[in-house]
Design a protein around this motif. Sequence first.
Motif, PDB file in Angstrom:
ATOM      1  N   GLU A 419       0.834  -1.208   0.000  1.00 27.13           N
ATOM      2  CA  GLU A 419       0.000   0.000   0.000  1.00 27.13           C
ATOM      3  C   GLU A 419       0.870   1.261   0.000  1.00 27.13           C
ATOM      4  OE1 GLU A 419      -2.987   0.653  -0.473  1.00 27.13           O
ATOM      5  OE2 GLU A 419      -4.311  -0.948   0.174  1.00 27.13           O
ATOM      6  N   TYR A 423       1.088   4.141  -2.801  1.00 24.82           N
ATOM      7  CA  TYR A 423       0.911   5.558  -2.472  1.00 24.82           C
ATOM      8  C   TYR A 423       2.058   6.385  -3.062  1.00 24.82           C
ATOM      9  CZ  TYR A 423       0.505   9.730   0.509  1.00 24.82           C
ATOM     10  OH  TYR A 423       0.394  11.023   0.982  1.00 24.82           O
ATOM     11  N   ASN A 432      -4.328  10.393  -8.134  1.00 26.85           N
ATOM     12  CA  ASN A 432      -4.996  10.312  -6.839  1.00 26.85           C
ATOM     13  C   ASN A 432      -4.806   8.917  -6.259  1.00 26.85           C
ATOM     14  OD1 ASN A 432      -6.005  12.943  -6.903  1.00 26.85           O
ATOM     15  ND2 ASN A 432      -7.825  12.317  -8.059  1.00 26.85           N
ATOM     16  N   TRP A 433      -4.776   8.839  -4.934  1.00 29.22           N
ATOM     17  CA  TRP A 433      -4.610   7.552  -4.259  1.00 29.22           C
ATOM     18  C   TRP A 433      -5.750   7.335  -3.287  1.00 29.22           C
ATOM     19  CZ3 TRP A 433      -4.398   6.573   0.945  1.00 29.22           C
ATOM     20  CH2 TRP A 433      -4.046   5.268   1.328  1.00 29.22           C
ATOM     21  N   LYS A 434      -6.244   6.116  -3.277  1.00 27.72           N
ATOM     22  CA  LYS A 434      -7.224   5.695  -2.278  1.00 27.72           C
ATOM     23  C   LYS A 434      -6.839   4.305  -1.801  1.00 27.72           C
ATOM     24  CE  LYS A 434     -11.319   8.313  -3.749  1.00 27.72           C
ATOM     25  NZ  LYS A 434     -12.738   8.220  -4.197  1.00 27.72           N
ATOM     26  N   LYS A 437     -10.258  -1.171  -0.892  1.00 21.75           N
ATOM     27  CA  LYS A 437     -11.382  -1.483  -0.007  1.00 21.75           C
ATOM     28  C   LYS A 437     -11.180  -2.816   0.699  1.00 21.75           C
ATOM     29  CE  LYS A 437     -14.859   1.210  -2.503  1.00 21.75           C
ATOM     30  NZ  LYS A 437     -16.161   1.170  -3.236  1.00 21.75           N
ATOM     31  N   TYR A 444      -5.167   5.956   6.211  1.00 20.41           N
ATOM     32  CA  TYR A 444      -5.883   7.203   5.979  1.00 20.41           C
ATOM     33  C   TYR A 444      -4.859   8.326   5.853  1.00 20.41           C
ATOM     34  CZ  TYR A 444      -5.035   7.123  11.005  1.00 20.41           C
ATOM     35  OH  TYR A 444      -4.444   7.006  12.229  1.00 20.41           O
ATOM     36  N   THR A 445      -5.256   9.390   5.206  1.00 16.09           N
ATOM     37  CA  THR A 445      -4.398  10.563   5.090  1.00 16.09           C
ATOM     38  C   THR A 445      -4.970  11.692   5.940  1.00 16.09           C
ATOM     39  OG1 THR A 445      -5.573  11.272   3.106  1.00 16.09           O
ATOM     40  CG2 THR A 445      -3.562   9.981   2.782  1.00 16.09           C
TER      41      THR A 445
END
Length: 691
Positions: A419, A423, A432-434, A437, A444-445
């Motif tokens: 992860e 990122y 963009n990064w998410k 799920k 979290y940012t």
Amino acid sequence: RIDTARDILVGKVPDPKSQVEQITIALIYKFMADMDAEAEELGGRRKFFSGDYLRYGWAKLMRSGLGGHEMLNLYAEAIGKMPENPGIPVLFRNIFKNAFLPYRDPETLRSFLKVIDEFEYDHSERLGDAFEYLLSVLGSQGDAGQFRTPRHIIDLIVAIVDPKKTETILDPACGTAGFLISAYKHILRANSSPETIDSRPVSVDADRRLDSSSIPPARGDLLTPDERAQLAENLSGYDISPDMVRLSLVNMYLHGFAEPHITEYDTLTGEERWNELADVILANPPFMTPKGGIRPHRRFSVQSRRSEVLFLDYFLEHLAPDGKAGVIVPEGIHFVAHSAHVQLRRMLLEAGFLLVDITLPHGVFKPYASVKTHILLIDRRLARRSDSVLFVEIENDGFTQTDTREPITGSQISVAKDEILRYKSALMEGRNWKPLKTSPLRLYTVRKMELLNGEGSHLLGRWHDLPNRVIHRPDVPLVRMGDICDIRDGLSPNMATPPGDFALVVPAEDRKTADHWDYDGKAICIPLVSSSGHGKADIKRIHYEEGRFALATTMCAAFAKDESAVNLRYLHLFLSAACDDLLVPLMCGATNVTMASSQLLDVLVPMPERPLQDEVVENELVRGRLSDMLMAARSLSQVSTNPEIRELAEQVILELENALESVSAKLTIAHFIPKRGSFSGEPPESSTSAA
């Protein structure tokens, strides 16, 4: 063989550190003889044992017919004179510096050297791995506050920092050089053709897994000779302890470094290397500050005598303009309100250093310390591109959080690595990064400006994330506890309050008594100190109390501002059920883990209308009583031999089970805490109006 050698020494040399030193010296002694023999086989000449030192050769030491005391005297004399041997390189002279034999038992030495004789220097990584295993017995140098870093944590840090073959790499508190060797293996793998990388899973015994690297062996065949030579020059380390320097030198040498750059140097008080910068810094520096504090020079930007503060400042000051680092720090760095700590946190955020903060499980350094620690991933180039910091919370590192640190399933280390690399990739490519799920991690940012504006510019991301941890029904409003409750601190010392006629509410399950009362009314009593001791945040229970009672100073009490709107028993049920998500994250501390009662004011709780609260409370109380009755009926059925009593018990059990099933289908606190994710499904039909 390492274990056998230790078993032989333990009767005469009980200290693990001394055992490691004796095995290290003996191994190098044997390997020098092996290299002499190899040189002769290739047509060369001996250089280690020649001239006046020929009499100390390994073959002469091990020859049959040599008496026990003769062997002992010869070996003790040899290791004492080896630093003066002109035929050996400076590296080996440094290794033998101040070496001596701490016992005078010939049979112990003979048995010990027979085991050492089974080792053979063969230029392979097996010797380096064996030495890494030997170093694992060191565990802790407690007097210096040093704790050996588990190899899977080192490998994680190296993977997410991703050092390159052209970058200079420094560990300013290198210990046994674990970070440097892991970085070297990482770079070799990145510069190897696929067929030269050992693709087999790294397999080690369970009891060695904690101290074994997961990076597969690789040849680095894509490196040119000049690049390989430059790589060896790029890796360097400092340590204040001459013993650690000796072990680092041997460790690096056995991993292929002919002239390792390990220097005895006090990073915090020395100035001669202050102007040297590094592209990459990897470190787990000592946390402990000696009595009276460190006395650093005045070139640090942050003025402090705390070792953890000075080390972190050193890392930031000695990174190249686009440098990167992976360092382990105690959690105190994140929240302590001293001016030096605040200045350091603001520097991390405002000057574009901090990219990712990783929370590690509290037991990473057990059995030597239970201390809450974080990994700070610093990347000056990428951090300047982002207005946020990524927070990653690792709860399972693949080992139990007990002193034995047994391997377990469900490790989140690999997921965390993937992860974080995803990122970093998104930032480099401007995407963009998410978080995925499906990720089992909490990621979290938090915007840097939000962190800077927080109290003391603290770096506890979980405090900013708390609103996202309230999983509730969307048709029920969230309210601040401070809007519905008065929070008051305990007034009675837990251990010093005289007993009496009033209840003294303490964090333990059983209440004590007091000769006075502090409060009168209905209250929820919440511990402010972790119930699990040093390093781990934990709340075992939350009490509900009515009437007059005394309250321990390690607790606080919440009283309803308007009892017609708030059923405190409902709030007690909710906080007890959601404690791990809402209250435990408020606690902080590297060793003594606590929280302030004022923090509870901003905790968000779902508050349905009062009739629904009452219904939940009634159903939960009834369910609890039914469960107690059912347990008693089952116990009666098991212990009685009377057929009539057993028949009656079975009938009661059936009726209680039906009643419990009926109550469980009604509205309970569980309906206000659905599983993580969106709330689905309809609540059970209520006898009162919908909220």
